[in-house]
Scaffold this active site. Structure first.
Site, PDB file in Angstrom:
ATOM      1  N   SER A 129       0.874  -1.159  -0.017  1.00 40.63           N
ATOM      2  CA  SER A 129      -0.052   0.086  -0.203  1.00 40.63           C
ATOM      3  C   SER A 129       0.949   1.238   0.021  1.00 40.63           C
ATOM      4  O   SER A 129       1.746   1.468  -0.825  1.00 40.63           O
ATOM      5  CB  SER A 129      -1.054  -0.135   1.073  1.00 40.63           C
ATOM      6  OG  SER A 129      -1.997   0.833   0.979  1.00 40.63           O
ATOM      7  N   HIS A 161      -6.216  -6.052  -2.488  1.00 45.39           N
ATOM      8  CA  HIS A 161      -5.101  -5.247  -1.842  1.00 45.39           C
ATOM      9  C   HIS A 161      -4.087  -5.859  -1.034  1.00 45.39           C
ATOM     10  O   HIS A 161      -2.872  -5.732  -0.863  1.00 45.39           O
ATOM     11  CB  HIS A 161      -5.811  -4.104  -0.967  1.00 45.39           C
ATOM     12  CG  HIS A 161      -4.668  -2.908  -0.755  1.00 45.39           C
ATOM     13  ND1 HIS A 161      -4.172  -2.247  -1.818  1.00 45.39           N
ATOM     14  CD2 HIS A 161      -4.605  -2.527   0.413  1.00 45.39           C
ATOM     15  CE1 HIS A 161      -3.561  -1.077  -0.941  1.00 45.39           C
ATOM     16  NE2 HIS A 161      -3.466  -1.407   0.335  1.00 45.39           N
ATOM     17  N   ASP A 199      -7.732  -5.123  -6.882  1.00 45.57           N
ATOM     18  CA  ASP A 199      -7.761  -4.070  -6.006  1.00 45.57           C
ATOM     19  C   ASP A 199      -7.805  -2.717  -6.682  1.00 45.57           C
ATOM     20  O   ASP A 199      -7.336  -2.598  -7.857  1.00 45.57           O
ATOM     21  CB  ASP A 199      -6.198  -4.132  -5.282  1.00 45.57           C
ATOM     22  CG  ASP A 199      -5.794  -2.968  -4.552  1.00 45.57           C
ATOM     23  OD1 ASP A 199      -6.794  -2.347  -4.011  1.00 45.57           O
ATOM     24  OD2 ASP A 199      -4.822  -2.407  -4.482  1.00 45.57           O
TER      25      ASP A 199
END
Length: 490
Positions: free
Chosen positions: A178, A465, A410
């Site tokens: 991330s 993700h 994602d």
């Protein structure tokens, strides 16, 4: 001669065993930080693990949890894991994704993770920056920025090697996901200057590499996944793309276009992606708890104002800008960060159990653990739009290996944006894009990979993700191939 060879063999074996014993004893960790009992386990682990604090700048203390390799802690690599946010805890990865323990729904029990990354690596999970999880600053000032986080991570890493000096000789990798897509290359550039560390490379999962490319690509991702209709797509291409041309992806400017019609169309895109209840971290997964009655900024039982973890995606995102403007006027103790559509209640209950805190050596004055820190996100300054300069430095060193991988469902940091980013680095392709496999009883396609010199861009089919949580077997196969320089696909 035969007997002589036999005596020499026995002597050699004795020397080898003695040397191995000495190495193992020298490899013992810091006794005061060793976790001797972890609540929730039916059986305590056979490997050692440690929890404590590392010194960053000033009075900042960053909490770490080190899990030694289950295979050969003396020889296996050392892997640092950083989670993003900015402001989210790496313990979520340890206890829910790729660590050896998995918190169960009751918020107390732990099961072992068959696909834990510490099966063949020593993994160091760092809660960064100060204010995240159990990390803290004596001044309780959690205003920070990209450069400061990189410096604090570097100082904490130096402190780790002082406490565990034998790890300096291990192959060392920096990994994470991330917004750690910014943390990792910035830290890597600093570590590259430290010759005493046996630095080998980085692996970034669903990382943010370029805010503009991530934002531009997300619009294409949304359209081709059926999230926005033809009418809105036509409005976007007519107002955001030169000569109404959406075929050349890099010619459209969805990110910071000042055309009023483009701004209006982009507000609709942002609303669909962020505000109607889609799981932006895994498009094909349900939203935990169902579609929320409200999203973004809203009241939660009149005690907190809750808001979504929302790093910048669109420069002209009216909804996001409004949320961030409102946040500045709210005292941080009345804010509570949340990850939309992700249930963190079990891990929150576990880490706030007083017996667990005691086992992890957390001081009594440290506030309750939360997955993401509102104080950090509220006071974070985003200094960079792209990590291109940092990647250029890593690539031009010609000795560090890089893996960028993305779960392909994602939306927070979508695969297409990172694919474009890798292409923008101007590297020469060495191995054409092809499928890579993992074994689930029989070989299965895990995703696709394209390789350059010391650099690979890889997708994980059906993962969102948090790749190790969604696809643990492929993720374990992928990361071990990377650490051991094995081909991703044959």
């Amino acid at each position: 001669m035969i007997f002589s060879c036999g005596r020499e063999d026995r002597t050699g074996k004795m020397w080898h065993l003695s040397a191995l014993l000495l190495m193992t004893l020298a490899h013992s960790g810091t006794p005061s930080d060793e976790i001797t009992y972890l609540p929730g386990l039916v059986k305590q682990p056979s490997f050692k693990h440690y929890s404590g604090y590392l010194q960053a700048s000033g009075t900042k203390k960053l909490h770490y949890w080190l899990v030694e390799s289950q295979s050969s802690p003396v020889h296996d690599p050392l892997v640092l894991w950083l989670s993003g946010g900015p402001g989210c805890s790496s313990l979520y990865a340890l206890l829910m994704q790729n660590g050896p323990f998995q918190v169960q729904d009751d918020g107390f029990s732990l099961n072992y993770n068959y696909y834990s990354w510490n099966k063949e690596a020593n993994v160091l999970y760092l809660e960064s920056p100060a204010g995240v999880g159990f990390s803290y600053s004596d001044e309780q000032n959690y205003t920070t920025n990209d450069d400061e986080v990189a410096e604090d991570n570097y100082l904490a890493l130096q402190d780790f090697f002082k406490m565990y000096p034998y790890y300096k000789t291990h192959n060392f990798f920096i990994t994470g996901s991330s917004y750690a897509g910014f943390y990792i290359p910035m830290l890597a550039v600093k570590v590259m200057q430290e010759s005493a560390i046996n630095f080998q490379g980085i692996a970034v999962g669903n990382g943010l590499s370029s805010i503009q490319l991530n934002g531009n690509s997300l619009v294409y991702f949304a359209y081709y996944h059926g999230l926005i209709g033809d009418d809105l797509w036509t409005a976007l291409t007519q107002s955001c793309c030169p000569n109404n041309n959406s075929i050349n992806a890099h010619s459209c400017n969805f990110y910071n276009n000042t055309n009023p019609d483009c701004v209006t169309a982009m507000q609709e895109v942002s609303h669909v992606i962020k505000d109607i209840g889609l799981n932006r971290y895994n498009l094909y997964a349900n939203c935990s708890g169902g579609i929320p009655p409200h999203s973004g900024l809203g009241f939660d039982g009149q005690k907190y104002v809750t808001y979504d973890i929302d790093p910048p995606v669109f420069h002209n995102d009216y909804f996001g800008q409004k949320r961030r403007t409102l946040l500045r006027d709210i005292p941080s103790h009345k804010l509570k960060a949340k990850i939309p559509c992700v249930n963190t209640s079990a891990i929150t209950a576990y880490l706030n159990n007083p017996y667990v805190r005691q086992s992890l050596h957390i001081p009594d004055n440290i506030t309750s653990w939360e997955e993401c820190s509102s104080a950090v996100l509220q006071n974070f300054t985003f200094q960079y739009d792209t990590m291109k300069s940092q990647y250029d430095q890593i690539i031009m060193a010609f000795k560090y290996r890089v893996l960028l991988y993305n779960g392909d469902t994602d939306m927070a940091c979508n695969f297409l944006g990172n694919q474009w980013f890798v292409e923008s680095l101007g590297m020469q392709e060495q191995i054409q894009r092809r499928a890579w496999l993992f074994n689930d009883g029989k070989d299965q396609i895990a995703g696709f990979v394209k390789e350059y010199q010391n650099f690979a861009f890889l997708t994980v089919k059906g993962a969102g993700h948090m790749v190790p949580m969604d696809k643990p077997n492929p993720a374990f196969t992928m990361i071990n191939n990377f650490f051991k320089k094995r081909p991703f696909a044959t």
